[in-house]
Design a protein around this motif. Sequence first.
Motif, PDB file in Angstrom:
ATOM      1  N   ARG A 394      -4.597  16.319   8.058  1.00  0.00           N
ATOM      2  CA  ARG A 394      -4.390  17.465   8.946  1.00  0.00           C
ATOM      3  C   ARG A 394      -3.321  18.354   8.346  1.00  0.00           C
ATOM      4  N   CYS A 395      -3.650  19.624   8.094  1.00  0.00           N
ATOM      5  CA  CYS A 395      -2.698  20.575   7.510  1.00  0.00           C
ATOM      6  C   CYS A 395      -2.567  21.777   8.433  1.00  0.00           C
ATOM      7  N   PRO A 396      -1.318  22.182   8.754  1.00  0.00           N
ATOM      8  CA  PRO A 396      -1.117  23.271   9.726  1.00  0.00           C
ATOM      9  C   PRO A 396      -1.810  24.568   9.323  1.00  0.00           C
ATOM     10  N   ASP A 397      -1.761  24.909   8.037  1.00  0.00           N
ATOM     11  CA  ASP A 397      -2.288  26.207   7.598  1.00  0.00           C
ATOM     12  C   ASP A 397      -3.763  26.163   7.245  1.00  0.00           C
ATOM     13  N   GLN A 398      -4.202  25.064   6.628  1.00  0.00           N
ATOM     14  CA  GLN A 398      -5.565  25.018   6.102  1.00  0.00           C
ATOM     15  C   GLN A 398      -6.519  24.185   6.947  1.00  0.00           C
ATOM     16  N   GLY A 399      -6.058  23.656   8.051  1.00  0.00           N
ATOM     17  CA  GLY A 399      -6.919  22.825   8.891  1.00  0.00           C
ATOM     18  C   GLY A 399      -7.119  21.457   8.269  1.00  0.00           C
ATOM     19  N   GLU A 400      -8.354  21.002   8.216  1.00  0.00           N
ATOM     20  CA  GLU A 400      -8.679  19.660   7.720  1.00  0.00           C
ATOM     21  C   GLU A 400      -9.030  19.726   6.238  1.00  0.00           C
ATOM     22  N   LEU A 401      -8.367  18.871   5.428  1.00  0.00           N
ATOM     23  CA  LEU A 401      -8.630  18.789   3.995  1.00  0.00           C
ATOM     24  C   LEU A 401      -9.135  17.397   3.641  1.00  0.00           C
ATOM     25  N   THR A 402     -10.022  17.325   2.665  1.00  0.00           N
ATOM     26  CA  THR A 402     -10.489  16.041   2.158  1.00  0.00           C
ATOM     27  C   THR A 402      -9.758  15.739   0.860  1.00  0.00           C
ATOM     28  N   LEU A 403      -9.065  14.595   0.832  1.00  0.00           N
ATOM     29  CA  LEU A 403      -8.286  14.201  -0.341  1.00  0.00           C
ATOM     30  C   LEU A 403      -8.888  12.953  -0.972  1.00  0.00           C
ATOM     31  N   GLU A 404      -8.911  12.927  -2.287  1.00  0.00           N
ATOM     32  CA  GLU A 404      -9.282  11.731  -3.041  1.00  0.00           C
ATOM     33  C   GLU A 404      -7.976  11.129  -3.534  1.00  0.00           C
ATOM     34  N   ILE A 405      -7.619   9.938  -3.023  1.00  0.00           N
ATOM     35  CA  ILE A 405      -6.296   9.385  -3.306  1.00  0.00           C
ATOM     36  C   ILE A 405      -6.397   8.064  -4.060  1.00  0.00           C
ATOM     37  N   THR A 406      -5.339   7.784  -4.811  1.00  0.00           N
ATOM     38  CA  THR A 406      -5.108   6.462  -5.398  1.00  0.00           C
ATOM     39  C   THR A 406      -3.660   6.093  -5.101  1.00  0.00           C
ATOM     40  N   ALA A 407      -3.399   4.809  -4.949  1.00  0.00           N
ATOM     41  CA  ALA A 407      -2.042   4.356  -4.636  1.00  0.00           C
ATOM     42  C   ALA A 407      -1.689   3.177  -5.530  1.00  0.00           C
ATOM     43  N   GLY A 408      -0.415   3.105  -5.922  1.00  0.00           N
ATOM     44  CA  GLY A 408       0.066   1.999  -6.745  1.00  0.00           C
ATOM     45  C   GLY A 408       1.562   1.852  -6.637  1.00  0.00           C
ATOM     46  N   SER A 409       2.057   0.645  -6.904  1.00  0.00           N
ATOM     47  CA  SER A 409       3.495   0.374  -6.832  1.00  0.00           C
ATOM     48  C   SER A 409       4.195   0.897  -8.077  1.00  0.00           C
ATOM     49  N   VAL A 410       5.353   1.526  -7.896  1.00  0.00           N
ATOM     50  CA  VAL A 410       6.211   1.950  -9.005  1.00  0.00           C
ATOM     51  C   VAL A 410       7.628   1.509  -8.686  1.00  0.00           C
ATOM     52  N   ARG A 411       8.400   1.214  -9.747  1.00  0.00           N
ATOM     53  CA  ARG A 411       9.791   0.789  -9.563  1.00  0.00           C
ATOM     54  C   ARG A 411      10.712   1.760 -10.275  1.00  0.00           C
ATOM     55  N   SER A 412      11.795   2.069  -9.613  1.00  0.00           N
ATOM     56  CA  SER A 412      12.825   2.900 -10.238  1.00  0.00           C
ATOM     57  C   SER A 412      14.126   2.119 -10.194  1.00  0.00           C
ATOM     58  N   SER A 413      15.176   2.725 -10.716  1.00  0.00           N
ATOM     59  CA  SER A 413      16.481   2.053 -10.700  1.00  0.00           C
ATOM     60  C   SER A 413      17.017   1.936  -9.286  1.00  0.00           C
ATOM     61  N   GLU A 414      16.442   2.690  -8.364  1.00  0.00           N
ATOM     62  CA  GLU A 414      16.952   2.691  -6.988  1.00  0.00           C
ATOM     63  C   GLU A 414      16.205   1.681  -6.109  1.00  0.00           C
ATOM     64  N   ALA A 415      14.883   1.770  -6.073  1.00  0.00           N
ATOM     65  CA  ALA A 415      14.117   0.896  -5.173  1.00  0.00           C
ATOM     66  C   ALA A 415      12.651   0.971  -5.549  1.00  0.00           C
ATOM     67  N   PRO A 416      11.838   0.003  -5.088  1.00  0.00           N
ATOM     68  CA  PRO A 416      10.385   0.087  -5.326  1.00  0.00           C
ATOM     69  C   PRO A 416       9.760   1.128  -4.389  1.00  0.00           C
ATOM     70  N   PHE A 417       8.715   1.791  -4.874  1.00  0.00           N
ATOM     71  CA  PHE A 417       8.004   2.780  -4.079  1.00  0.00           C
ATOM     72  C   PHE A 417       6.508   2.524  -4.168  1.00  0.00           C
ATOM     73  N   LEU A 418       5.782   3.081  -3.198  1.00  0.00           N
ATOM     74  CA  LEU A 418       4.327   3.172  -3.279  1.00  0.00           C
ATOM     75  C   LEU A 418       4.012   4.619  -3.631  1.00  0.00           C
ATOM     76  N   GLN A 419       3.427   4.811  -4.810  1.00  0.00           N
ATOM     77  CA  GLN A 419       3.112   6.172  -5.262  1.00  0.00           C
ATOM     78  C   GLN A 419       1.678   6.514  -4.859  1.00  0.00           C
ATOM     79  N   ILE A 420       1.521   7.610  -4.109  1.00  0.00           N
ATOM     80  CA  ILE A 420       0.198   8.072  -3.680  1.00  0.00           C
ATOM     81  C   ILE A 420      -0.092   9.386  -4.383  1.00  0.00           C
ATOM     82  N   ILE A 421      -1.192   9.401  -5.148  1.00  0.00           N
ATOM     83  CA  ILE A 421      -1.614  10.615  -5.850  1.00  0.00           C
ATOM     84  C   ILE A 421      -2.867  11.127  -5.161  1.00  0.00           C
ATOM     85  N   GLY A 422      -2.830  12.399  -4.727  1.00  0.00           N
ATOM     86  CA  GLY A 422      -3.958  12.974  -3.991  1.00  0.00           C
ATOM     87  C   GLY A 422      -4.525  14.199  -4.694  1.00  0.00           C
TER      88      GLY A 422
END
Length: 815
Positions: A394-422
Amino acid sequence: MPAEPLQISHVPLSSTEKVGWIAAICREALRADNLPQALDSAVRGLVETVGYFSSSIGLLDAERREVVNRAWCSRGSAKIPEGYRQTLEEGVVARVVRSGEIAEVPDVRQDPDYVALFPEVRSEICFPLRAGEEVIGVLDVNSDQIDDFDDEGRWLLETLSGLLGQIIEKSRLLDEVVETRDYLEGLIAAAGDAIATISLDGRVQRWNRAAEQMFGYRRAEMVGSPIAVLAHPEEAPDTEHLLRRVAQGDVIEEHEARYLHKDGRLVDVLLAISPVHDVTGGVMGSSIIIRDVSEARRMEARFIEMHRQVAASEEKYRSLVHHSLEAIFLVDPLAFTIQEANPCAVALTGRSAERLVGMRWPDLICSEDMEMGRRYLEEAAATGSGGIQEIRLRCPDQGELTLEITAGSVRSSEAPFLQIIGRDVTERRRAEGETEVMRSRLFQSEKLSAMGELISGVAHELNNPLTGVIGYAQLLLDTPDSENAQRNLERIQHEARRCHRIVQNLLAFARKRQCQWSSVSVNDLLVETLDLRAYQMRVDNIWVVRELDADLPRIQADSHQLQQVFVNLLNNAHQSMASTGRGGVLTVTSRRIQDRVMIRFADNGPGIPEDIRHRIFEPFFTTKKVNMGTGLGLSLCYGIIQDHGGTISVTSRGSVETVFVVELPAEASAVAAEGAERVLDASGAPPQEVEVHEKARRILVVDDEETILEFLSEALRMRGHEVDCAANGLHALDRIREQPYDAVITDLKMPGMSGRQFYQALSRELPAMARKVIFATGDLVAHDTIAFLESTGNTYLEKPFSIRSIAEALRQLEE
């Protein structure tokens, strides 16, 4: 080991003798080399010298709450088993341990706590053995005389028990000292750090194995040598200064220094130096612990370099994320809150970076996809990666968008994250949808084009049986003979059924449907399709040879799409042979080839030129004249067969033969078709009617066609039913309000109130009556008609229908 009991006579001693012997026993115990020997000499002296019947010493096992016998001596024949244990719950000994007081039993036969180990014993006295205030054991003395312990004897034994307690405690302390010494010696010998003791003049007194390995000097080389010989020449004064400080009582902790190995190598060390005190408290030397930190220094340097590289890598990663053309979110793997979002993600969602940070990523998802999105993130967080997933945001300006996403774990010097690429695929999916709609329209257009070629033949074919119907009806009117009348009626019914079958096949082909996969008999579908073209092919002198395999397995297919393929291939063959003006032969073959079904269409038309054969399946490519085709027929055939997991190919030998071959996968659990082919009854003979026994009912018939009203009324009355008629829905409602009916048969399409409106009004007013409605319709092509009939769940009749069909519908209504 406990001493064996002595077979000696009991000789009473005087008080002076007793004191002397007790003193002798104490001296012997003090001179003993070890604790067992001291305890053994004490119990032997009490029996052999002083003259008591028996004596034993037990030590307390506090953990197990037991007293364990460690020494004993007796003049009796019985023996105390080695290691004999007595619990703290019974006996005089247990009472002493529990109370910490002396326990005397003048007559053991009068004391219920006494444990009789020796039958000769008449009196007993037990003394606690103490280490300070703690009871550590019991001295147990027994006499074969009743009340044999006077005050003087008790005092002497109490003195002995006090001395024995001190001996036991001293022995334990000595054992602990030896154990501690051995433990410390072992620690020093096995220590990973170099350990040495240094005299006040700075010379080595002790040198452990780790020191030998660290510096290459054996113990014999270092003992007596100044410790300063190890120091780097520039730091030798520092070592001497440190030793002077320790001699004054200082403690040196973690002092960094550079020492030299015997081979000259530099060793970075960390020193800890403590003073060693003598018994008077004075400093008599120092102990030094030396830790090799050379590897640690090298590791520290490597760590600093690695940290620099990691920082550079993270900076490069952040730069890539920032400039990426795809939306990238860094999300907390537990709460799924957004920690960072790149500019593309900001632009895509229509929310500022400040607003995105802290939001839960699932809150961006459309409500319909939220549960699916949450499960996807949980799986990606658990496994470390997720596959490609389409999701709507749901996007305020563009209404409904279809995203193709992938997700994977990444680690930095600060903390682990889940990286989502859309990636935004909204436009692509919209284009694909439009393409599918266009493909569907082209498919239907091609069907209509094929229908145009069918219409003329169907019109002629319908006119022939209708002519027969009219002719035989006229004969029936003119012929009074009842036998001829019966024969003519059968012929009328035969020709009418031919008309009905032709119309049904045509409607089934023309009907636009959603793709529906089911188990399909290829032979049955071929026969139905050939029947559609049979008349026109006969008119054009084209003969059809059917070679259909009796053991042909079924396939999984959309029967309507597959029939479209067969119609197109038959039309092409028909047109090709008809264009020669001399007719021809079309051979349709079905065969089983291992786990596949082969369908072959071979005609002897003019063939396909070799130079265009490779383009035959291209969209919009055609060799026909203008307005003779769209050029999409074979292209659609190719797409449909591919969607079914099959292949379609063509071969042509000049003007001799053109062959199209379709191969499709058979069902895994295929069952062979019954018979070489299932040919519809060419004679049009009606199926044999089966008598259906009915009970008489009151039935309302609703139809705007007077002929149908009369036909249904007469047919139902002949079967014993009471029938009323109504010409429209309003009239029918009035009838039902006046009286109830067992069944209502209504047409769907009527002027005024239609059958559908009549049913809806009846459902609101009399829902029980609405369940007794049977619909009759000739329109099963329209989607809305089919959807309505299925939504009601009621029985329906398809026009034209037989009297038997009406009876079967009434029977189903009763069920």
